[in-house]
Design a protein around this motif. Structure first.
Motif, mmCIF file in Angstrom:
data_model
loop_
_atom_site.group_PDB
_atom_site.id
_atom_site.type_symbol
_atom_site.label_atom_id
_atom_site.label_comp_id
_atom_site.label_asym_id
_atom_site.label_seq_id
_atom_site.Cartn_x
_atom_site.Cartn_y
_atom_site.Cartn_z
ATOM 1 N N PHE B 134 0.821 -1.212 0.000
ATOM 2 C CA PHE B 134 0.000 0.000 0.000
ATOM 3 C C PHE B 134 0.852 1.256 0.000
ATOM 4 C CE2 PHE B 134 -2.850 -3.273 1.383
ATOM 5 C CZ PHE B 134 -4.030 -2.944 0.738
ATOM 6 N N GLU B 135 2.173 1.070 0.108
ATOM 7 C CA GLU B 135 3.067 2.226 0.155
ATOM 8 C C GLU B 135 3.838 2.411 -1.131
ATOM 9 O OE1 GLU B 135 5.329 1.161 3.570
ATOM 10 O OE2 GLU B 135 3.536 1.260 4.819
ATOM 11 N N GLU B 136 3.892 1.365 -1.938
ATOM 12 C CA GLU B 136 4.575 1.519 -3.222
ATOM 13 C C GLU B 136 3.716 0.925 -4.327
ATOM 14 O OE1 GLU B 136 7.702 -1.950 -2.695
ATOM 15 O OE2 GLU B 136 8.240 -0.175 -1.526
ATOM 16 N N ALA B 137 4.029 1.343 -5.546
ATOM 17 C CA ALA B 137 3.146 0.989 -6.657
ATOM 18 C C ALA B 137 3.812 0.014 -7.617
ATOM 19 C CB ALA B 137 2.728 2.263 -7.387
ATOM 20 N N SER B 138 4.625 -0.918 -7.066
ATOM 21 C CA SER B 138 5.440 -1.767 -7.930
ATOM 22 C C SER B 138 4.637 -2.594 -8.947
ATOM 23 C CB SER B 138 6.314 -2.673 -7.077
ATOM 24 O OG SER B 138 5.512 -3.264 -6.083
ATOM 25 N N ASN B 140 1.866 -1.617 -10.418
ATOM 26 C CA ASN B 140 1.088 -0.785 -11.329
ATOM 27 C C ASN B 140 2.022 -0.001 -12.261
ATOM 28 O OD1 ASN B 140 -0.496 1.120 -12.597
ATOM 29 N ND2 ASN B 140 -1.771 1.519 -10.786
ATOM 30 N N PRO B 141 2.059 -0.430 -13.546
ATOM 31 C CA PRO B 141 3.012 0.197 -14.477
ATOM 32 C C PRO B 141 2.750 1.684 -14.709
ATOM 33 C CG PRO B 141 1.492 -1.261 -15.650
ATOM 34 C CD PRO B 141 1.234 -1.459 -14.190
ATOM 35 N N ASP B 142 1.546 2.137 -14.411
ATOM 36 C CA ASP B 142 1.231 3.547 -14.672
ATOM 37 C C ASP B 142 1.681 4.481 -13.558
ATOM 38 O OD1 ASP B 142 0.026 2.666 -16.942
ATOM 39 O OD2 ASP B 142 -1.972 2.528 -16.008
ATOM 40 N N LEU B 143 2.169 3.892 -12.452
ATOM 41 C CA LEU B 143 2.527 4.750 -11.319
ATOM 42 C C LEU B 143 3.971 4.520 -10.889
ATOM 43 C CD1 LEU B 143 -0.506 4.467 -8.828
ATOM 44 C CD2 LEU B 143 0.075 6.416 -10.286
ATOM 45 N N ASP B 144 4.590 5.596 -10.435
ATOM 46 C CA ASP B 144 5.886 5.469 -9.767
ATOM 47 C C ASP B 144 5.632 5.426 -8.271
ATOM 48 O OD1 ASP B 144 7.499 5.523 -11.944
ATOM 49 O OD2 ASP B 144 7.542 7.740 -12.006
ATOM 50 N N ASP B 145 6.569 4.839 -7.539
ATOM 51 C CA ASP B 145 6.421 4.809 -6.085
ATOM 52 C C ASP B 145 6.236 6.216 -5.517
ATOM 53 O OD1 ASP B 145 6.656 2.159 -6.261
ATOM 54 O OD2 ASP B 145 8.624 2.002 -5.298
ATOM 55 N N VAL B 148 2.839 7.653 -4.866
ATOM 56 C CA VAL B 148 1.999 7.138 -3.783
ATOM 57 C C VAL B 148 2.194 8.018 -2.551
ATOM 58 C CG1 VAL B 148 1.502 5.118 -2.363
ATOM 59 C CG2 VAL B 148 2.264 4.826 -4.721
ATOM 60 N N SER B 149 1.113 8.628 -2.128
ATOM 61 C CA SER B 149 1.280 9.632 -1.080
ATOM 62 C C SER B 149 1.206 9.061 0.336
ATOM 63 C CB SER B 149 0.213 10.712 -1.239
ATOM 64 O OG SER B 149 -1.058 10.090 -1.154
ATOM 65 N N GLY B 150 0.789 7.810 0.458
ATOM 66 C CA GLY B 150 0.636 7.255 1.808
ATOM 67 C C GLY B 150 -0.729 7.620 2.372
ATOM 68 N N LEU B 151 -1.091 6.894 3.395
ATOM 69 C CA LEU B 151 -2.448 7.058 3.914
ATOM 70 C C LEU B 151 -2.424 7.841 5.211
ATOM 71 C CD1 LEU B 151 -3.406 3.346 3.274
ATOM 72 C CD2 LEU B 151 -4.467 5.306 2.128
ATOM 73 N N ASP B 152 -3.333 8.765 5.340
ATOM 74 C CA ASP B 152 -3.435 9.538 6.576
ATOM 75 C C ASP B 152 -4.040 8.639 7.666
ATOM 76 O OD1 ASP B 152 -4.778 11.092 8.609
ATOM 77 O OD2 ASP B 152 -4.238 12.841 7.396
ATOM 78 N N PRO B 153 -3.328 8.464 8.803
ATOM 79 C CA PRO B 153 -3.793 7.538 9.849
ATOM 80 C C PRO B 153 -5.165 7.899 10.404
ATOM 81 C CG PRO B 153 -1.687 8.560 10.457
ATOM 82 C CD PRO B 153 -2.075 9.136 9.140
ATOM 83 N N ASP B 154 -5.457 9.184 10.406
ATOM 84 C CA ASP B 154 -6.700 9.624 11.000
ATOM 85 C C ASP B 154 -7.845 9.515 9.983
ATOM 86 O OD1 ASP B 154 -8.235 10.757 13.010
ATOM 87 O OD2 ASP B 154 -8.041 12.741 12.088
#
Ligand code: FES
Ligand SMILES: [Fe+2]
Lengths: 113, 380
Positions: B134-138, B140-145, B148-154
């Motif tokens: 969920f932190e990297e986009a390995s 998915n060829p259309d995305l670079d790591d 990926v912005s990461g998820l807000d815990p709240d």
């Protein structure tokens, strides 16, 4: 009205009893009862079913029923011959399903793969 | 006036005045599956409902689950020692997270983890960690790591359900904006219960029975004792029924019973020389006994329109019961069995469809209150 020779399952801790025309009713009863008490349920008077080999596995119970699509309640009733509780049978079915030995063609029914 | 379904098909709303002839809830409200669907929203998602007893989850991370209608919550003790409730639903894709766990056999967890893709939450509901995928986009060829912005815990935390308590009793409210606070709904019941040392008592027994009738059928039976003389031979001995009193409040009513002989003081958690049975709308009761140093609660938990579970909990000074306490619980269980039979028989009658609307007597004002509250909830 349930006949007085209808199958019966009960909770040994609460002494709560369930008379069931449909064996899967016992499965649903077990789930609700277990969810609020943690208690297990045993067959007090299982429906009459074919004999099982002694101390076999839950697939053998399903196979012995000779039904391609056996109700979980019936499997639990059969396994009660070995002294298994309803909870123990459902746990065994769950384990065997995850290893691919049993599959569930429709809700609360299982078949040998 | 009793209204039969004799072709006239005539029923009316429960009258505000008990002396009117339409003072009872029409029978259909006990038997119609659509009414139960409506009640899940209009009653069980609006009012405060009992969740469980906080003495059962004393340590950080202790938890139990509680199901109300179609909703299930995890009730847990957090790092600050507060009891909180969250929907048992993962913020990722909605999986149920923890298995059903009864209050009588609570679990303990450091964090709440969803078994589906291992999203993990702190005990305050914040998202704590996710697997690397969920932190990297390995994949998915259309995305670079870097995309990926990461998820807000709240923002990606669990959905909390409002809780409040009366002493050790924890209540839930599923409404976004509850029409009443717990204090408003409980009124005098809150003050009365808070004056008692409820927290000093331990959970000792839970018995659960499944009964073939609508939950309101049992609620109504609990709320009156006109049937006691004829149906509870053992219990009625030692009780002065003519000195009993029925007290009606906004959202609860109390049946007070005086004992024929003075009960010893050690045998009572409360001071008054009587037993008090409180029914708290919609489906909870608190039973203060006159003859045992302990108290009990019932949850009248609907399964569907035609079945409910009676969850009977008993609290005593110690969870190991003395002979007398065991005997007391046995008597209480017998009383329940007698009531189940009455309620199931009444329900068989209701299900026949013959009765359109019954007729309450002038001394059934507790029941009238109950029927009025149901009517108000349906109209809301
Ligand atoms: S649904 Fe819970 S982690 Fe995916
Ligand atoms: Fe009763």
């Amino acid at each position: 009205m349930a006949r007085n020779d209808s199958p019966v399952a009960s909770c040994p801790d609460c002494e709560e009893r369930r008379t069931a025309e449909d064996p899967n009713e016992v499965v649903r009863f077990y789930r609700r009862h277990h969810a609020v008490t943690g208690h297990d349920v045993v067959w007090e008077r299982p429906p009459s079913l074919p004999d099982l080999p002694p101390n076999a596995d839950v697939e053998d119970a399903v196979a012995a029923l000779g039904d391609p699509d056996a109700a979980l309640g019936t499997v639990a009733a059969a396994a009660s011959e070995w002294g298994w509780t309803v909870g123990e049978t459902l746990d065994a079915v769950h384990d065997r399903r995850l290893t691919g030995a049993l599959w569930e063609p429709r809700d609360d029914h299982v078949a040998v793969v | 006036m009793t209204r039969w379904n004799d072709g006239a098909e005539e029923v009316s709303a429960v009258s505000p005045d008990i002396t009117d002839e339409t003072n009872a809830l029409p029978a259909r409200y006990f038997t119609d599956p659509d009414v139960w669907e409506m009640e899940k929203e209009k009653i069980f998602s609006r009012y405060w409902v009992y969740a469980g007893h906080e003495n059962c989850i004393p340590e950080t991370g202790d938890y139990f689950t509680r199901t109300v209608g179609d909703k299930q919550v995890v009730v847990a003790r957090d790092e600050d020692g507060d009891v909180r409730a969250f929907y048992n639903v993962c913020a990722h894709r909605g999986s149920k997270m923890v298995e059903d766990t009864p209050m009588t056999d609570p679990g303990n967890m450091g964090r709440i983890q969803c078994p589906y893709h291992l999203w993990t939450y702190d005990l305050d509901g914040d998202l704590r960690s996710t697997p690397r995928s969920f932190e990297e986009a390995s994949l998915n060829p259309d995305l670079d790591d870097a995309d990926v912005s990461g998820l807000d815990p709240d923002e990606n935390g669990l959905m909390e359900v409002r809780t409040d308590d009366i002493g050790p009793l924890v209540f839930l409210n599923f409404a976004d904006d509850p029409p009443l606070t717990l204090a408003e709904q409980a009124g005098k019941l809150k003050t009365r219960l808070e004056s008692l040392p409820l927290s000093e008592y331990e959970h000792a027994r839970r018995y659960v029975s499944e009964v073939e009738c609508n939950w309101k059928t049992f609620g109504g039976n609990y709320s009156e004792c006109d049937h006691c003389q004829a149906n509870h031979q053992d219990w009625i001995r030692g009780i002065q029924l003519d000195e009993s009193e029925l007290e009606v409040n906004d959202y609860h009513w109390v049946l007070h019973y005086t004992h024929e002989e003075d009960v010893e003081d050690e045998l009572r958690i409360h001071d008054e020389h009587e037993a008090q049975f409180h029914y708290f709308w919609p489906n909870f009761t608190v039973n203060m006994y006159g003859t045992a140093d302990g108290y009990g609660t019932y949850i009248v938990d609907p399964i569907d329109e035609g079945r409910f579970q009676l969850i009977a909990d008993y609290y005593f000074a110690e969870s190991d019961l003395s002979e007398d306490e065991e005997e007391f619980v046995r008597t209480s269980r017998q009383l329940q069995e007698e009531d189940f039979e009455l309620c199931e028989r009444q329900y068989e009658g209701l299900r026949s469809g013959a009765l359109g609307q019954g007729q309450l007597g002038p001394n059934e004002h507790t029941l009238h209150r109950f029927h009025r509250l149901a009517q108000e909830a349906y109209d809301a």
